[in-house]
Design a protein around this motif. Structure first.
Motif, short mmCIF file in Angstrom:
data_model
loop_
_atom_site.label_atom_id
_atom_site.label_comp_id
_atom_site.label_asym_id
_atom_site.label_seq_id
_atom_site.Cartn_x
_atom_site.Cartn_y
_atom_site.Cartn_z
N TYR A 31 0.86 -1.18 0.00
CA TYR A 31 0.00 0.00 0.00
C TYR A 31 0.89 1.23 0.00
CZ TYR A 31 0.77 0.42 5.09
OH TYR A 31 1.32 0.57 6.33
N THR A 88 -3.45 4.56 0.25
CA THR A 88 -4.07 3.89 -0.89
C THR A 88 -3.70 2.41 -0.89
OG1 THR A 88 -3.80 5.92 -2.16
CG2 THR A 88 -4.28 3.93 -3.41
N LYS A 119 -10.19 3.96 -5.72
CA LYS A 119 -9.22 4.50 -6.66
C LYS A 119 -9.91 4.66 -8.00
CE LYS A 119 -5.72 1.58 -6.30
NZ LYS A 119 -4.41 0.94 -6.28
N VAL A 134 -8.93 4.60 -1.34
CA VAL A 134 -8.12 5.76 -0.97
C VAL A 134 -8.79 6.40 0.25
CG1 VAL A 134 -7.22 8.01 -1.65
CG2 VAL A 134 -7.46 6.19 -3.35
N GLU A 160 -2.70 10.69 2.46
CA GLU A 160 -3.46 9.74 1.65
C GLU A 160 -2.88 8.35 1.86
OE1 GLU A 160 -3.30 10.93 -2.43
OE2 GLU A 160 -4.41 12.78 -2.05
#
Length: 147
Positions: free
Chosen positions: A66, A82, A122, A129, A80
């Motif tokens: 990630y 993700t 995403k 996200v 952020e």
């Protein structure tokens, strides 16, 4: 002042404190108020823990990794996280977890600690996200400016 960094981490529990320590060190060096730094580091830990736990099944094609990206720009910090998991069919309902629950508190905690939170998929591919930001306060003597 503007600082940003991005980490590509394995979906392992040991990656969570690594991301947290890097964020705390960056904020301390930049002169961010310790209370703000602490709030953001807890929120980051929760987002990373979610990515580690829910970031997808590697056997079904999900990445074993990630990404964490942090931006300190002017008066705001944006973070952020993700992953490459299945994402959400619809945004998660954020309801209070039972007092004795062992799971289900992370996203609610992020919402309490940050000024703005966005949770979504995403664009164009699988994955989630989690982004959040918080207005920064500064100490009077930042290490970065006096070194």
């Amino acid at each position: 002042m503007s600082i940003w960094w991005s980490l590509h981490l394995r979906r392992e529990a040991a990656s969570v404190p690594l991301a947290r320590r890097l964020l705390l060190g960056t904020m301390e060096t930049a002169g961010v108020d310790p209370d703000i730094s602490y709030d953001l580091s807890v929120a980051l830990s929760e987002a990373c823990a979610n990515a580690v736990e829910h970031g997808g099944d590697v056997a079904r094609g999900a990445s074993g990794a990630y990404r964490v990206t942090a931006y300190l720009d002017g008066e705001k910090c944006r973070i952020e996280v993700t992953d490459s998991g299945p994402g959400f069919a619809r945004p998660p309902a954020l309801r209070a977890a039972r007092m004795d629950a062992e799971h289900g508190r992370g996203l609610c905690l992020i919402r309490e600690l940050a000024d703005h939170v966005h949770i979504g998929n995403k664009p164009g591919r699988a994955g989630t996200v989690v982004s959040f930001d918080k207005m920064l306060k500064w100490t009077k003597d930042p290490t970065l400016l006096t070194a």
